[in-house]
Design an enzyme around this catalytic site. Structure first.
Site, PDB file in Angstrom:
ATOM      1  N   GLU A 241      46.870  72.030  12.112  1.00 46.64           N
ATOM      2  CA  GLU A 241      46.403  73.316  12.648  1.00 46.64           C
ATOM      3  C   GLU A 241      46.691  73.285  14.141  1.00 46.64           C
ATOM      4  O   GLU A 241      46.002  72.593  14.896  1.00 46.64           O
ATOM      5  CB  GLU A 241      44.902  73.490  12.382  1.00 46.64           C
ATOM      6  CG  GLU A 241      44.513  73.527  10.908  1.00 46.64           C
ATOM      7  CD  GLU A 241      44.980  74.788  10.189  1.00 46.64           C
ATOM      8  OE1 GLU A 241      45.395  75.745  10.861  1.00 46.64           O
ATOM      9  OE2 GLU A 241      44.934  74.799   8.948  1.00 46.64           O
ATOM     10  N   CYS A 275      42.368  78.901  19.892  1.00 51.84           N
ATOM     11  CA  CYS A 275      43.739  78.872  19.344  1.00 51.84           C
ATOM     12  C   CYS A 275      44.168  80.251  18.888  1.00 51.84           C
ATOM     13  O   CYS A 275      45.344  80.580  18.904  1.00 51.84           O
ATOM     14  CB  CYS A 275      43.829  77.878  18.196  1.00 51.84           C
ATOM     15  SG  CYS A 275      42.682  78.253  16.858  1.00 51.84           S
TER      16      CYS A 275
HETATM   17  P1  NAD Z   1      45.574  67.660  21.759  1.00 51.24           P
HETATM   18  O1  NAD Z   1      46.740  67.743  20.857  1.00 51.24           O
HETATM   19  O2  NAD Z   1      45.760  67.210  23.146  1.00 51.24           O
HETATM   20  O3  NAD Z   1      44.452  66.693  21.147  1.00 51.24           O
HETATM   21  C1  NAD Z   1      43.897  66.913  19.862  1.00 51.24           C
HETATM   22  C2  NAD Z   1      43.353  65.596  19.338  1.00 51.24           C
HETATM   23  O4  NAD Z   1      44.436  64.714  19.086  1.00 51.24           O
HETATM   24  C3  NAD Z   1      42.430  64.855  20.298  1.00 51.24           C
HETATM   25  O5  NAD Z   1      41.360  64.307  19.560  1.00 51.24           O
HETATM   26  C4  NAD Z   1      43.322  63.752  20.850  1.00 51.24           C
HETATM   27  O6  NAD Z   1      42.635  62.598  21.290  1.00 51.24           O
HETATM   28  C5  NAD Z   1      44.161  63.429  19.635  1.00 51.24           C
HETATM   29  N1  NAD Z   1      45.448  62.768  19.901  1.00 51.24           N
HETATM   30  C6  NAD Z   1      46.180  62.763  21.045  1.00 51.24           C
HETATM   31  N2  NAD Z   1      47.320  62.051  20.864  1.00 51.24           N
HETATM   32  C7  NAD Z   1      47.307  61.611  19.581  1.00 51.24           C
HETATM   33  C8  NAD Z   1      48.216  60.854  18.798  1.00 51.24           C
HETATM   34  N3  NAD Z   1      49.361  60.407  19.276  1.00 51.24           N
HETATM   35  N4  NAD Z   1      47.891  60.604  17.513  1.00 51.24           N
HETATM   36  C9  NAD Z   1      46.736  61.064  16.984  1.00 51.24           C
HETATM   37  N5  NAD Z   1      45.829  61.782  17.683  1.00 51.24           N
HETATM   38  C10 NAD Z   1      46.120  62.068  18.971  1.00 51.24           C
HETATM   39  O7  NAD Z   1      44.902  69.108  21.704  1.00 51.24           O
HETATM   40  P2  NAD Z   1      43.657  69.605  22.533  1.00 51.24           P
HETATM   41  O8  NAD Z   1      44.078  69.826  23.943  1.00 51.24           O
HETATM   42  O9  NAD Z   1      42.477  68.762  22.245  1.00 51.24           O
HETATM   43  O10 NAD Z   1      43.377  71.019  21.847  1.00 51.24           O
HETATM   44  C11 NAD Z   1      43.969  72.196  22.246  1.00 51.24           C
HETATM   45  C12 NAD Z   1      45.083  72.578  21.309  1.00 51.24           C
HETATM   46  O11 NAD Z   1      44.590  72.658  19.989  1.00 51.24           O
HETATM   47  C13 NAD Z   1      45.658  73.947  21.602  1.00 51.24           C
HETATM   48  O12 NAD Z   1      47.055  73.902  21.468  1.00 51.24           O
HETATM   49  C14 NAD Z   1      45.050  74.812  20.529  1.00 51.24           C
HETATM   50  O13 NAD Z   1      45.792  75.965  20.213  1.00 51.24           O
HETATM   51  C15 NAD Z   1      45.013  73.866  19.389  1.00 51.24           C
HETATM   52  N6  NAD Z   1      44.034  74.322  18.397  1.00 51.24           N
HETATM   53  C16 NAD Z   1      44.465  74.765  17.191  1.00 51.24           C
HETATM   54  C17 NAD Z   1      43.551  75.245  16.271  1.00 51.24           C
HETATM   55  C18 NAD Z   1      43.972  75.751  14.923  1.00 51.24           C
HETATM   56  O14 NAD Z   1      43.120  75.856  14.058  1.00 51.24           O
HETATM   57  N7  NAD Z   1      45.229  76.067  14.700  1.00 51.24           N
HETATM   58  C19 NAD Z   1      42.205  75.263  16.590  1.00 51.24           C
HETATM   59  C20 NAD Z   1      41.807  74.814  17.842  1.00 51.24           C
HETATM   60  C21 NAD Z   1      42.728  74.332  18.736  1.00 51.24           C
END
Ligand code: NAD
Length: 497
Positions: A241, A275
């Protein structure tokens, strides 16, 4: 706009580790957690749906009863206003749990299929079986509902869970773990249904590579790609997502008041860190000026601050604020004009930006093409519906979208033409709150669905059962092959082509 401002010296210390009180889970501990979850799976998956639902109803009840405490943790980790946390996180989660509880058994019941005329001597059935241990990785913007959503879907379907919340909002993840722990203590069982591991991305990466049977990831496109790459090594299935750049289309006959209020809420709730936020608006020329005037009027009356009584709170952390400021500056340098807001400010000790309305925007600007994830509402005038659709679809993303107007045929036409996983008509973002609707994106916005029947089934693997009905001694295609089989097959093809 009235603003609750604190001195910049009170700005949250957003050093490399945002929450030094939270320990990073080691690789060894991650693997142990997955092992414990696997042991728990053998017990949990053997329960009937009703037994699982009974246990999860206790968690739901506790969540609702603990709403005030949970909201405090969300507010402290994110900087959003309490009412927003209550409505958009706690209420939405409780309702989703209710929906799964009421509809999950039917969604996961074995389904009989029609075997077709040639296979009438067989029967076919689809079963939905849990994967085992599901690894869940969540973001910071809605830290409760975006952890609990996939957690409860996985649990209702019979899986157990190891979850890694965002390092930006770890206390909400820890509070989620506490909820499950309290209920486990009360019933004296299921202590390892949901285990919370904490730390930065590398802890998430360890989880993906730990041997979990499915990964449900919510976050950015870039991390989603890294997760999918790591999961590919073991062919671990993923639900992704990811981000969005959600368009809103306002047709000439739209109810201007409603559309303007919808745009303001869709763009600015949670300071735009959603998002499925409205990130760009295309307005047919006849409606452009009245729509813009109304949006500016409402925006200039918004109250931004921390605590109750405000319409929007702070941006959660400096990194996000810097991205938004860069998009804003890029747009202004290319000719965009600020129609409302536009200033930096400190809200509750966090660096933030005012809710900002931008005009004179176009697709050469990052603000119209990249995910901004902040309180900015760029509005563009378009000649007609066709141009609106072309621009709306001119994006790598396809998460949410909306169209506003009165003519049902035009609304339907635009809804069909929008390249997005979700379309709202005369509303925005609300599809997420309809628990029965599957939620997810197309293009770079993701793979797979959460919520609804599809969301629940995505936490299962389908097993196809073909059963012989009559117990004949042999079948015509078995050996020794009958001499007439070839001719018979050709005759069949003539009849069935
Ligand atoms: P992010 O991708 O930076 O981090 C998300 C999670 O992934 C965190 O827990 C982080 O620690 C973890 N992570 C980071 N590197 C990783 C790796 N290599 N392997 C596994 N896990 C890892 O995102 P964010 O800044 O926390 O969130 C914002 C983003 O999320 C925005 O792009 C937003 O649009 C998206 N989002 C999408 C939805 C949806 O339902 N489509 C909902 C909410 C947020």
């Amino acid at each position: 706009m009235s603003v609750a401002v604190t001195k910049s010296s009170e700005t949250t210390n957003q050093a490399v580790k945002l929450h030094p009180d939270v320990i990073d889970t080691t690789e060894e501990e991650v693997l142990k957690a997955v092992e414990r979850a696997r042991e728990e799976f053998s017990i949990w998956s053997a329960l009937s749906f009703k037994e699982r639902a009974k246990h999860l109803a206790k968690v739901r009840k506790l969540l609702a009863e603990s709403a005030d405490e949970i909201v405090d943790v969300i507010v402290s980790d994110t900087g959003k206003v309490p009412t927003e946390a209550l409505v958009n996180e706690v209420v939405v989660t409780v309702e989703l749990m209710r929906w799964y509880g009421a509809n999950g058994e039917k969604a996961l019941a074995p389904t009989k299929v029609n075997p077709g005329i040639l296979m009438a001597h067989k029967s076919g059935e689809i079963r939905y079986e849990p994967y085992g241990v599901v690894g869940i990785i969540s973001p910071w913007n809605y830290p409760l509902t975006l952890s609990m959503g996939p957690i409860v879907a996985a649990l209702f379907a019979g899986n157990t869970v190891v979850v890694k919340p965002s390092e930006v909002t770890p206390h909400v993840g820890i509070a989620v773990g506490e909820l499950f722990k309290k209920v486990a203590n009360e019933v004296g069982a299921y202590h390892n249904l949901v285990q919370v591991i904490t730390g930065p991305g590398k802890v998430g990466d360890t989880l993906v590579r730990s041997g979990v049977d499915k990964v449900a990831f919510t976050g950015s496109v870039k991390t989603g790609q890294a997760v999918m790459k790591a999961a590919a090594e073991t062919l671990t299935p993923v639900v992704l997502e990811l981000g969005g750049k959600d368009p809103m289309i306002v047709l000439a006959d739209a109810d201007i008041d409603r559309a303007a209020r919808g745009a303001v809420w869709g763009a600015f709730t949670n300071s735009g860190q959603t998002c499925m936020a409205v990130e760009r608006v295309y307005v047919e020329k006849e409606a452009y000026q009245p729509f813009l005037d109304k949006v500016v009027e409402i925006t200039s009356k918004l109250k931004q601050g921390s605590g109750d009584g405000f319409d929007l709170g702070a941006m959660t952390w400096k990194r996000q604020k810097d991205i938004v400021r860069a998009h804003l500056d890029d747009a202004i340098s290319k000719g965009a004009v600020v129609a409302a807001g536009g200033n930096d400010l400190i809200v509750g000790g966090r660096e933030s930006i005012e809710p900002t309305v931008l005009v004179n925007v176009n697709h050469s600007m990052a603000i119209m093409t990249e995910e901004t994830f902040g309180p900015i509402l760029p509005i563009m005038e378009v000649a007609n519906e066709k141009e609106a659709l072309e621009l709306a679809n001119d994006s790598i993303y396809g998460l949410n979208s909306s169209v506003w107007g009165k003519d049902p045929q035009a609304l339907d036409r635009v809804a069909s033409g929008l390249q997005a996983g979700n379309v709202c008509i005369n509303d925005t973002m609300v599809s997420y709150a309809l628990s029965a609707l599957p939620f997810g994106g197309v293009k770079y916005s993701g793979i797979g669905r959460t919520h609804g029947v599809e969301g629940l089934r995505s936490m299962t693997q389908t097993k196809s059962i073909a059963r012989d009905r009559f117990g004949l001694k042999t079948e015509m295609q078995w050996m020794p092959l009958p001499s007439w089989l070839g001719k018979g097959a050709k005759l069949l093809l003539k009849l069935r082509k």
